[in-house]
Design a protein around this motif. Structure first.
Motif, PDB file in Angstrom:
ATOM      1  N   ILE A 242       0.867  -1.177   0.000  1.00  0.00           N
ATOM      2  CA  ILE A 242       0.000   0.000   0.000  1.00  0.00           C
ATOM      3  C   ILE A 242       0.904   1.227   0.000  1.00  0.00           C
ATOM      4  CG2 ILE A 242      -1.752   1.307   1.239  1.00  0.00           C
ATOM      5  CD1 ILE A 242      -2.744  -1.284   2.460  1.00  0.00           C
ATOM      6  N   HIS A 243       0.772   2.072  -1.010  1.00  0.00           N
ATOM      7  CA  HIS A 243       1.696   3.178  -1.234  1.00  0.00           C
ATOM      8  C   HIS A 243       0.956   4.508  -1.078  1.00  0.00           C
ATOM      9  CE1 HIS A 243       4.352   0.096  -3.008  1.00  0.00           C
ATOM     10  NE2 HIS A 243       3.227  -0.373  -3.527  1.00  0.00           N
ATOM     11  N   LEU A 244       1.504   5.397  -0.264  1.00  0.00           N
ATOM     12  CA  LEU A 244       0.907   6.705  -0.014  1.00  0.00           C
ATOM     13  C   LEU A 244       1.597   7.756  -0.874  1.00  0.00           C
ATOM     14  CD1 LEU A 244       0.646   6.508   3.883  1.00  0.00           C
ATOM     15  CD2 LEU A 244      -1.196   6.220   2.230  1.00  0.00           C
ATOM     16  N   ALA A 245       0.840   8.385  -1.753  1.00  0.00           N
ATOM     17  CA  ALA A 245       1.405   9.395  -2.650  1.00  0.00           C
ATOM     18  C   ALA A 245       1.173  10.809  -2.152  1.00  0.00           C
ATOM     19  CB  ALA A 245       0.810   9.238  -4.053  1.00  0.00           C
ATOM     20  N   GLY A 246       0.237  10.990  -1.210  1.00  0.00           N
ATOM     21  CA  GLY A 246      -0.102  12.342  -0.782  1.00  0.00           C
ATOM     22  C   GLY A 246      -0.864  13.083  -1.874  1.00  0.00           C
ATOM     23  N   TYR A 247      -0.998  14.401  -1.692  1.00  0.00           N
ATOM     24  CA  TYR A 247      -1.696  15.198  -2.706  1.00  0.00           C
ATOM     25  C   TYR A 247      -0.834  15.308  -3.953  1.00  0.00           C
ATOM     26  CZ  TYR A 247      -4.037  18.995  -5.096  1.00  0.00           C
ATOM     27  OH  TYR A 247      -4.675  19.747  -6.032  1.00  0.00           O
ATOM     28  N   ARG A 248      -1.446  15.108  -5.127  1.00  0.00           N
ATOM     29  CA  ARG A 248      -0.701  15.160  -6.393  1.00  0.00           C
ATOM     30  C   ARG A 248      -1.501  15.934  -7.439  1.00  0.00           C
ATOM     31  NH1 ARG A 248       4.306  11.951  -6.627  1.00  0.00           N
ATOM     32  NH2 ARG A 248       3.952  12.068  -8.867  1.00  0.00           N
ATOM     33  N   TYR A 249      -0.799  16.829  -8.150  1.00  0.00           N
ATOM     34  CA  TYR A 249      -1.430  17.513  -9.271  1.00  0.00           C
ATOM     35  C   TYR A 249      -1.606  16.576 -10.463  1.00  0.00           C
ATOM     36  CZ  TYR A 249      -0.904  22.059  -6.998  1.00  0.00           C
ATOM     37  OH  TYR A 249      -1.014  23.118  -6.138  1.00  0.00           O
ATOM     38  N   ASP A 250      -0.802  15.509 -10.513  1.00  0.00           N
ATOM     39  CA  ASP A 250      -0.869  14.584 -11.647  1.00  0.00           C
ATOM     40  C   ASP A 250      -1.685  13.344 -11.312  1.00  0.00           C
ATOM     41  OD1 ASP A 250       0.897  13.506  -9.819  1.00  0.00           O
ATOM     42  OD2 ASP A 250       2.343  12.823 -11.315  1.00  0.00           O
ATOM     43  N   ALA A 251      -2.693  13.478 -10.448  1.00  0.00           N
ATOM     44  CA  ALA A 251      -3.530  12.337 -10.085  1.00  0.00           C
ATOM     45  C   ALA A 251      -4.161  11.663 -11.306  1.00  0.00           C
ATOM     46  CB  ALA A 251      -4.604  12.760  -9.090  1.00  0.00           C
ATOM     47  N   PRO A 252      -4.664  12.415 -12.312  1.00  0.00           N
ATOM     48  CA  PRO A 252      -5.227  11.734 -13.486  1.00  0.00           C
ATOM     49  C   PRO A 252      -4.192  10.885 -14.222  1.00  0.00           C
ATOM     50  CG  PRO A 252      -5.959  14.007 -13.406  1.00  0.00           C
ATOM     51  CD  PRO A 252      -4.887  13.877 -12.368  1.00  0.00           C
ATOM     52  N   GLU A 253      -2.957  11.380 -14.314  1.00  0.00           N
ATOM     53  CA  GLU A 253      -1.912  10.616 -14.996  1.00  0.00           C
ATOM     54  C   GLU A 253      -1.529   9.361 -14.203  1.00  0.00           C
ATOM     55  OE1 GLU A 253      -2.262  14.438 -16.723  1.00  0.00           O
ATOM     56  OE2 GLU A 253      -1.857  13.950 -14.636  1.00  0.00           O
ATOM     57  N   LEU A 254      -1.612   9.435 -12.879  1.00  0.00           N
ATOM     58  CA  LEU A 254      -1.366   8.251 -12.054  1.00  0.00           C
ATOM     59  C   LEU A 254      -2.488   7.237 -12.237  1.00  0.00           C
ATOM     60  CD1 LEU A 254      -0.033   9.898  -8.764  1.00  0.00           C
ATOM     61  CD2 LEU A 254       1.295   8.809 -10.591  1.00  0.00           C
ATOM     62  N   SER A 255      -3.719   7.726 -12.403  1.00  0.00           N
ATOM     63  CA  SER A 255      -4.838   6.824 -12.708  1.00  0.00           C
ATOM     64  C   SER A 255      -4.619   6.142 -14.056  1.00  0.00           C
ATOM     65  CB  SER A 255      -6.163   7.593 -12.720  1.00  0.00           C
ATOM     66  OG  SER A 255      -6.495   8.084 -11.437  1.00  0.00           O
ATOM     67  N   ALA A 256      -4.074   6.902 -15.005  1.00  0.00           N
ATOM     68  CA  ALA A 256      -3.811   6.340 -16.336  1.00  0.00           C
ATOM     69  C   ALA A 256      -2.807   5.206 -16.272  1.00  0.00           C
ATOM     70  CB  ALA A 256      -3.308   7.440 -17.274  1.00  0.00           C
ATOM     71  N   ALA A 257      -1.873   5.288 -15.331  1.00  0.00           N
ATOM     72  CA  ALA A 257      -0.839   4.266 -15.203  1.00  0.00           C
ATOM     73  C   ALA A 257      -1.314   3.062 -14.395  1.00  0.00           C
ATOM     74  CB  ALA A 257       0.402   4.867 -14.545  1.00  0.00           C
ATOM     75  N   SER A 258      -2.486   3.169 -13.777  1.00  0.00           N
ATOM     76  CA  SER A 258      -3.020   2.094 -12.941  1.00  0.00           C
ATOM     77  C   SER A 258      -3.963   1.209 -13.752  1.00  0.00           C
ATOM     78  CB  SER A 258      -3.757   2.688 -11.740  1.00  0.00           C
ATOM     79  OG  SER A 258      -2.910   3.550 -10.999  1.00  0.00           O
ATOM     80  N   ASP A 259      -4.224   0.024 -13.244  1.00  0.00           N
ATOM     81  CA  ASP A 259      -5.119  -0.908 -13.931  1.00  0.00           C
ATOM     82  C   ASP A 259      -6.579  -0.616 -13.630  1.00  0.00           C
ATOM     83  OD1 ASP A 259      -3.258  -3.116 -15.173  1.00  0.00           O
ATOM     84  OD2 ASP A 259      -2.459  -2.705 -13.169  1.00  0.00           O
ATOM     85  N   ILE A 260      -6.881  -0.289 -12.380  1.00  0.00           N
ATOM     86  CA  ILE A 260      -8.247   0.024 -11.987  1.00  0.00           C
ATOM     87  C   ILE A 260      -8.232   1.154 -10.960  1.00  0.00           C
ATOM     88  CG2 ILE A 260      -9.159  -2.304 -12.412  1.00  0.00           C
ATOM     89  CD1 ILE A 260      -8.986  -2.804  -9.382  1.00  0.00           C
ATOM     90  N   LEU A 261      -9.376   1.834 -10.832  1.00  0.00           N
ATOM     91  CA  LEU A 261      -9.571   2.827  -9.781  1.00  0.00           C
ATOM     92  C   LEU A 261     -10.660   2.301  -8.852  1.00  0.00           C
ATOM     93  CD1 LEU A 261      -9.658   6.612  -9.848  1.00  0.00           C
ATOM     94  CD2 LEU A 261     -11.769   5.483  -9.129  1.00  0.00           C
ATOM     95  N   ILE A 262     -10.509   2.552  -7.561  1.00  0.00           N
ATOM     96  CA  ILE A 262     -11.523   2.132  -6.590  1.00  0.00           C
ATOM     97  C   ILE A 262     -12.077   3.359  -5.879  1.00  0.00           C
ATOM     98  CG2 ILE A 262     -12.057   0.707  -4.593  1.00  0.00           C
ATOM     99  CD1 ILE A 262      -9.683  -1.052  -5.292  1.00  0.00           C
ATOM    100  N   GLN A 263     -13.390   3.496  -5.889  1.00  0.00           N
ATOM    101  CA  GLN A 263     -14.086   4.570  -5.183  1.00  0.00           C
ATOM    102  C   GLN A 263     -14.999   3.895  -4.163  1.00  0.00           C
ATOM    103  OE1 GLN A 263     -17.762   5.685  -6.546  1.00  0.00           O
ATOM    104  NE2 GLN A 263     -17.855   6.236  -4.381  1.00  0.00           N
ATOM    105  N   ALA A 264     -14.595   3.942  -2.882  1.00  0.00           N
ATOM    106  CA  ALA A 264     -15.291   3.192  -1.826  1.00  0.00           C
ATOM    107  C   ALA A 264     -16.221   4.068  -0.997  1.00  0.00           C
ATOM    108  CB  ALA A 264     -14.260   2.524  -0.915  1.00  0.00           C
ATOM    109  N   SER A 265     -16.660   5.190  -1.536  1.00  0.00           N
ATOM    110  CA  SER A 265     -17.447   6.169  -0.780  1.00  0.00           C
ATOM    111  C   SER A 265     -18.697   5.553  -0.155  1.00  0.00           C
ATOM    112  CB  SER A 265     -17.855   7.332  -1.678  1.00  0.00           C
ATOM    113  OG  SER A 265     -16.723   8.036  -2.133  1.00  0.00           O
TER     114      SER A 265
END
Length: 361
Positions: A242-265
């Motif tokens: 489990i990796h903590l990135a903190g606040y990132r301006y490039d969050a969309p680009e990090l999502s692009a590099a990931s396989d899936i996104l999870i929204q557990a709201s």
């Protein structure tokens, strides 16, 4: 039409881009647009180049007399058809400013929950008697608002905030900076942490799939490195992945590099921007049933939908997608297609204009 927009356009970011493109879209369709926004907005040169009048006045508090006076002075100078206020800071001042003027006062609402008839502050925003209509970002928000307003329930409508695939052409982020192997199956969660985001449920869920040797979780957003979340992460059998990135301006680009996104709201969601941005990059999502996510993520087609507060259901979907990477690729194509055909910025602009026309006719 002559349209006055009151919005928070401070810095050029992916956060404000969909909203800004609506305002720009009005001007490009030939409408006369005036914008009230923060002083020294980075968008001002762009607006003025398109012939949009910019007045640098923004509320400094819930009811800002200086802003009310400035808006009333502008409304006195010309006949405006629409005043469109975009957040809880701008709506009260715009609503009070519109008293005595013929312009239709329209609000934007982007979240479910938090609006109550017994709350006096609600009568400064969406329950203000001067408000003529409310544009909601999803059907879930529309249903919630209609249950609270006293009148004009038919004037509360859904218009999805559109996107454009051209916004999502940047190079995907480099996950190796977090120590994630190149061949890992990566889930990302992007959120500004508060209890409604369900981070504790997510940590519990990924702890149930620690047996998936190549699975990693990337957490993007501020506040995730504090308790109770940090302790839960340290005690998780997946802790090392489990990796903590903190606040990132490039969050969309990090999502692009990931396989899936999870929204557990667990509550409060309107139409999560992170889910829409991930779709633009072709990253499918696992989302909960709360709010508007289930309106854009179709189970088994471009992602997965799970019950609220169900860690086991999230874990089951993670394992299912982990073991069916071809399906993830198929979902990726559908994500981009839905943005390109169903949730376009152009469509959002046209639906706003049609709604405004109906309001003033």
């Amino acid at each position: 039409m002559k349209i006055l927009v009151v919005g928070d356009y401070a810095k050029i970011t992916n956060v404000s881009r969909p909203e800004v493109m609506i305002t720009i879209g009005f001007a490009k369709k030939g409408h006369d647009v005036t914008v009230f926004t923060r002083p020294n907005s980075e968008y001002t040169p762009m607006f003025e180049e398109l012939g949009i009048k910019v007045i640098e006045q923004y509320p400094t508090k819930k009811v800002c007399l200086k802003t009310i006076k400035a808006i009333r002075e502008e409304l006195s100078c010309a006949h405006y058809d629409i005043v469109y206020a975009l957040n809880s800071r701008t709506i009260p001042s715009a609503a009070f400013a519109c008293i005595g003027f013929p312009a239709k006062m329209i609000n934007y609402r982007g979240t479910t929950g938090g609006l109550y008839r017994h709350d006096p502050s609600a009568y400064l925003t969406h329950l203000h008697p001067r408000v003529d209509g409310i544009i909601c970002v999803s059907d879930a928000v529309t249903e919630d608002v209609r249950s609270k307003v006293w009148k004009n329930k038919d004037k509360v409508v859904t218009i999805y905030k559109g996107h454009d695939l051209s916004w999502y052409q940047s190079v995907p982020g480099n996950l190796s900076e977090f120590g994630i192997p190149e061949d890992a199956f990566v889930a990302i969660a992007v959120a500004t942490i508060r209890p409604s985001k369900g981070l504790s449920i997510l940590i519990e869920a990924v702890s149930k799939v620690a047996h998936l040797d190549n699975f990693h979780l990337l957490l993007v957003g501020s506040g995730m490195d504090k308790d109770p979340y940090l302790s839960a992460i340290k005690n998780s059998p997946l802790a090392g992945r489990i990796h903590l990135a903190g606040y990132r301006y490039d969050a969309p680009e990090l999502s692009a590099a990931s396989d899936i996104l999870i929204q557990a709201s667990i509550s409060g969601e309107g139409l999560p921007r992170a889910v829409m941005e991930a779709m633009g990059y072709g990253t499918p999502s696992i989302v909960t049933e709360t709010g508007g996510s289930k309106e854009v993520v179709i189970e088994g087609i471009n992602g997965c939908v799970v019950p609220v507060k169900d860690a086991q259901a999230i874990a089951d979907k993670i394992e299912y997608l982990y073991n069916n990477k071809d399906l993830v690729q198929d979902m990726s194509k559908v994500c981009k297609h839905k943005i390109e055909t169903e949730f376009t910025s152009e469509r959002t602009v046209l639906e706003h204009i049609a709604y405004f026309d109906k309001m003033i006719s």
